[in-house]
Design an enzyme around this catalytic site. Structure first.
Site, PDB file in Angstrom:
ATOM      1  N   GLY A  25       0.879  -1.075   0.017  1.00 27.96           N
ATOM      2  CA  GLY A  25      -0.316  -0.012  -0.471  1.00 27.96           C
ATOM      3  C   GLY A  25       1.176   1.465  -0.089  1.00 27.96           C
ATOM      4  N   SER A  26      -0.288   2.104  -0.180  1.00 25.74           N
ATOM      5  CA  SER A  26       0.905   3.334   0.222  1.00 25.74           C
ATOM      6  C   SER A  26       1.916   3.470   1.516  1.00 25.74           C
ATOM      7  CB  SER A  26       0.206   4.764  -0.335  1.00 25.74           C
ATOM      8  OG  SER A  26      -0.782   4.577   1.511  1.00 25.74           O
ATOM      9  N   GLU A  28       4.281   0.957   2.016  1.00 20.86           N
ATOM     10  CA  GLU A  28       5.065   0.310   2.024  1.00 20.86           C
ATOM     11  C   GLU A  28       5.918   0.917   0.956  1.00 20.86           C
ATOM     12  OE1 GLU A  28       1.238   0.163   2.473  1.00 20.86           O
ATOM     13  OE2 GLU A  28       1.928  -0.810   4.547  1.00 20.86           O
ATOM     14  N   GLU A  47      -3.993 -10.952   2.211  1.00 22.68           N
ATOM     15  CA  GLU A  47      -2.410 -10.429   3.154  1.00 22.68           C
ATOM     16  C   GLU A  47      -2.977 -12.527   3.427  1.00 22.68           C
ATOM     17  OE1 GLU A  47      -4.552  -8.568   2.685  1.00 22.68           O
ATOM     18  OE2 GLU A  47      -3.427  -6.430   2.270  1.00 22.68           O
ATOM     19  N   HIS A  70       0.569  -4.217   4.351  1.00 19.69           N
ATOM     20  CA  HIS A  70       0.033  -2.667   4.352  1.00 19.69           C
ATOM     21  C   HIS A  70      -1.029  -2.134   6.132  1.00 19.69           C
ATOM     22  CE1 HIS A  70      -1.244   0.962   3.057  1.00 19.69           C
ATOM     23  NE2 HIS A  70      -2.816   0.782   3.168  1.00 19.69           N
ATOM     24  N   HIS A 280      -7.907 -31.324  20.544  1.00 13.41           N
ATOM     25  CA  HIS A 280      -8.936 -30.173  19.678  1.00 13.41           C
ATOM     26  C   HIS A 280     -10.091 -30.705  20.251  1.00 13.41           C
ATOM     27  CE1 HIS A 280     -10.713 -29.702  15.766  1.00 13.41           C
ATOM     28  NE2 HIS A 280     -10.811 -28.825  16.891  1.00 13.41           N
ATOM     29  N   GLY A 400      -4.757 -24.717  12.372  1.00  9.09           N
ATOM     30  CA  GLY A 400      -6.832 -25.239  11.878  1.00  9.09           C
ATOM     31  C   GLY A 400      -7.248 -24.553  11.348  1.00  9.09           C
TER      32      GLY A 400
HETATM   33  N1  TZD Z   1     -12.482 -20.882   8.914  1.00 10.12           N
HETATM   34  C1  TZD Z   1     -11.338 -21.012   9.476  1.00 10.12           C
HETATM   35  C2  TZD Z   1      -9.978 -19.546   9.118  1.00 10.12           C
HETATM   36  N2  TZD Z   1     -10.673 -21.767   9.416  1.00 10.12           N
HETATM   37  C3  TZD Z   1     -11.084 -22.762  10.357  1.00 10.12           C
HETATM   38  N3  TZD Z   1     -10.977 -23.931  10.655  1.00 10.12           N
HETATM   39  C4  TZD Z   1     -12.691 -23.140  10.303  1.00 10.12           C
HETATM   40  C5  TZD Z   1     -13.552 -21.655   9.049  1.00 10.12           C
HETATM   41  C6  TZD Z   1     -13.649 -23.858  10.300  1.00 10.12           C
HETATM   42  N4  TZD Z   1     -13.347 -25.483   9.547  1.00 10.12           N
HETATM   43  C7  TZD Z   1     -12.827 -26.620   9.969  1.00 10.12           C
HETATM   44  O1  TZD Z   1     -12.392 -26.309  11.360  1.00 10.12           O
HETATM   45  S1  TZD Z   1     -12.873 -27.830   8.973  1.00 10.12           S
HETATM   46  C8  TZD Z   1     -13.989 -27.143   7.905  1.00 10.12           C
HETATM   47  C9  TZD Z   1     -13.838 -25.607   8.198  1.00 10.12           C
HETATM   48  C10 TZD Z   1     -15.165 -24.333   7.550  1.00 10.12           C
HETATM   49  C11 TZD Z   1     -14.711 -27.647   6.890  1.00 10.12           C
HETATM   50  C12 TZD Z   1     -13.236 -27.366   5.306  1.00 10.12           C
HETATM   51  O2  TZD Z   1     -14.216 -27.892   4.403  1.00 10.12           O
HETATM   52  P1  TZD Z   1     -13.401 -28.591   3.126  1.00 10.12           P
HETATM   53  O3  TZD Z   1     -13.475 -30.212   3.390  1.00 10.12           O
HETATM   54  O4  TZD Z   1     -14.714 -28.921   2.252  1.00 10.12           O
HETATM   55  O5  TZD Z   1     -12.527 -27.645   3.252  1.00 10.12           O
HETATM   56  P2  TZD Z   1     -14.270 -31.213   3.864  1.00 10.12           P
HETATM   57  O6  TZD Z   1     -13.423 -32.043   3.629  1.00 10.12           O
HETATM   58  O7  TZD Z   1     -15.157 -30.511   3.745  1.00 10.12           O
HETATM   59  O8  TZD Z   1     -14.598 -31.422   5.746  1.00 10.12           O
END
Ligand code: TZD
Ligand code: CA
Length: 526
Positions: A25-26, A28, A47, A70, A280, A400
């Site tokens: 951005g500006s 940077e 990003e 930015h 988890h 995750g």
């Molecule tokens: N947003 C972010 C940034 N990270 C996350 N982990 C989630 C939402 C929640 N989330 C999971 O933990 S698994 C999942 C989500 C939305 C589904 C992913 O779907 P996919 O895979 O199509 O990539 P599957 O095999 O259909 O589960």
């Protein structure tokens, strides 16, 4: 006299941070003025993708990488991706532009108010230099802190600082060398060796750091010497051990009770290069079975301090693995054959079973393929079908946070042109980092994206069952055609039907990036 910018560029060049991932951005632009020849600027269109690419690149090279973002808005967009870099212990050096100093207090547009606080507690170190003269030294600190802490760092620099004159002492940072040694003391090492040698039924748990630290092959020697079963730590982001090795028991389930159940009958659990543990699912129970002692060896002091049980030795896992290999005199057991792969399951309805897709990857692609995986409901199918025997073969979003898969794969492919790189992403996950396709197309990165389209957030359906929420809205994602999305970003794309067509397409040579979309049946992660 030299400018702050000149000294800073020189410093980055000497430290080898010449591949810069960014979105400018500006604020940077003044840093980017006159970037020397040897630098390569990799533009990401969002990003999240910028940080994901840098994370993959830094993990695959094992070196700190500069990320240019930015101000507050760009830094904010990057935060989800930074959670993964923190958990993977990736040394990213995030450099963000700031308004000129007199404009920060009155909150002029693009002033980042209290910029270091914005990024804490995610980053390990964050600062805004108190004056222009301190910028080169602060930049050096950002690089060294990232390397020593193995955590992203953040430096916010008012944009007019770059053209300021560097002080007389500025050049002193240029030839600095900062190293870390973490070998256990003689007494500490001996105690550990004795503990391990005295164990009747030891078990090994290996974390992602084992692969990041280049200890994949040494871990095999150690395990064979001990004759102990080996698990990978829960919430795994790098594979530390060949997954079909006869001693490999799989990835530990990410819950307290099942981890404890896995250790039943073992008097010693030796955890190398992992936090204890990244659970988890909330499955409460005793942390360990009666009579089981746990010893954690990690280079991450915070991971040792925050563990809820066990003993810990904060040391470089490589020094400890070396020591154990030298000190344990048990001969290696004769190698049993690697476990064979089972026939892939097939789906009943339309779409392939994910096991058929993974069996195709395993059979059709070279053994040294590096996979960046972001497909969540297919976890069990993945480990049943794959046969990964080399270091650096598997990357997964470490915290995750979705959005690592596509960008991370672009970064790994840029870092390792010597290896085939494949992204395995779900139709949900792909959207969080989709703009990385454009960077892959622009740089003609040889990357194969295998997109598994099941039309839903499969893992969340499974979680809904686990948490007693069978009726949550917002879990289906129909109507997405990634062949058209990919083509829009300049990436060649195919939709394939059936396992034979998939195998044939995978076997075709590909020069640049390509996306292969395949419809899959819904499965559960475990
Ligand atoms: N947003 C972010 C940034 N990270 C996350 N982990 C989630 C939402 C929640 N989330 C999971 O933990 S698994 C999942 C989500 C939305 C589904 C992913 O779907 P996919 O895979 O199509 O990539 P599957 O095999 O259909 O589960
Ligand atoms: Ca899906």
């Amino acid at each position: 006299m030299s400018s702050v910018r000149r000294v800073s560029h020189d410093f980055l060049e000497r430290q080898g941070l010449t591949t810069v991932f960014g979105n400018p951005g500006s604020n940077e632009l003044p840093f980017l003025a006159g970037l020397p020849e040897g630098f390569r600027y990799v533009l990401g269109l969002h990003e999240g993708a910028v940080v994901g690419m840098a994370d993959g690149y830094a993990q695959a090279t094992g070196r700190p990488v500069l990320v240019n973002l930015h101000a507050a808005s760009g830094s904010g967009n990057a935060m989800g991706a930074l959670t993964n870099a923190v958990a993977a212990r990736t040394p990213l050096v995030v450099l963000a532009g700031q308004q000129v100093r007199p404009a920060i207090g009155p909150e002029a547009n693009l002033a980042s108010v209290d910029a270091p606080a914005l990024m804490k507690p995610l980053v390990g170190w964050a600062a805004e230099p108190a004056c222009a003269e301190d910028v080169p030294r602060a930049l050096a600190q950002a690089v060294f802190e990232a390397r020593l802490q193995r955590r992203p760092t953040y430096l916010s620099v008012p944009y007019d600082d770059w053209s300021a004159e560097a002080g007389d002492n500025a050049a002193a940072v240029l030839d600095r060398r900062v190293e870390l040694a973490a070998v256990p003391g003689a007494g500490q090492g001996q105690r550990l060796v004795e503990r391990v040698a005295a164990a009747r039924r030891p078990a090994l748990v290996l974390g992602g750091d084992i692969d990041s630290d280049g200890l994949f092959d040494d871990a095999v020697h150690l395990a064979e010497r001990l004759g102990a079963p080996v698990w990978a730590a829960p919430s795994l982001f790098r594979l530390p051990f060949p997954n079909r090795h006869p001693q490999f028991q799989g990835v530990l389930p990410a819950g307290i009770a099942p981890v404890s159940a896995a250790f039943e009958g073992h008097d010693l659990v030796l955890v190398l290069g992992a936090p204890v543990f990244r659970y988890h699912e909330h499955l409460p129970g005793a942390y360990l079975p009666e009579g089981t002692r746990l010893v954690q060896v990690t280079g991450d002091a915070s991971a040792a301090a925050r563990a809820p049980m066990g003993e810990a030795l904060v040391a470089d896992p490589s020094a400890v693995v070396d020591l154990l290999l030298k000190s344990l005199d048990a001969p290696a057991r004769p190698a049993a054959p690697y476990r064979p792969v089972p026939e892939p399951l097939t789906a009943e309805g339309p779409g392939l079973h994910p096991e058929q897709v993974f069996a195709a990857l395993r059979d059709e692609l070279p053994e040294d393929t590096a996979y960046v995986v972001e497909s969540t409901s297919t976890n069990a199918a993945w480990w049943r079908q794959m046969d990964l025997r080399r270091p650096g073969s598997y990357y997964f979003p470490a915290a995750g946070g979705l959005g690592f898969g596509l960008p991370g794969a672009v970064g790994v492919a840029m870092a390792r042109p010597d290896r085939p790189v494949v992204a395995v992403v779900g139709d949900g996950s792909a959207n969080y980092g989709i703009t990385a396709l454009w960077t892959a197309a622009q740089h003609r990165i040889p990357l194969t994206v295998v997109l598994l389209r099941n039309g839903t957030y499969g893992a969340l359906r499974w979680f809904g069952g686990l948490l007693g929420v069978p009726d949550a809205p917002g879990l289906d994602i129909p109507g997405l055609d990634f062949t058209r999305i990919a083509e829009g970003y300049g990436v060649a794309a195919r939709h394939v039907e059936g396992a034979e067509e998939l195998r044939a397409v995978l076997a075709e040579p590909a020069a640049g990036p390509r996306l292969i979309q395949v419809d899959t049946a819904l499965t559960t992660p475990s």
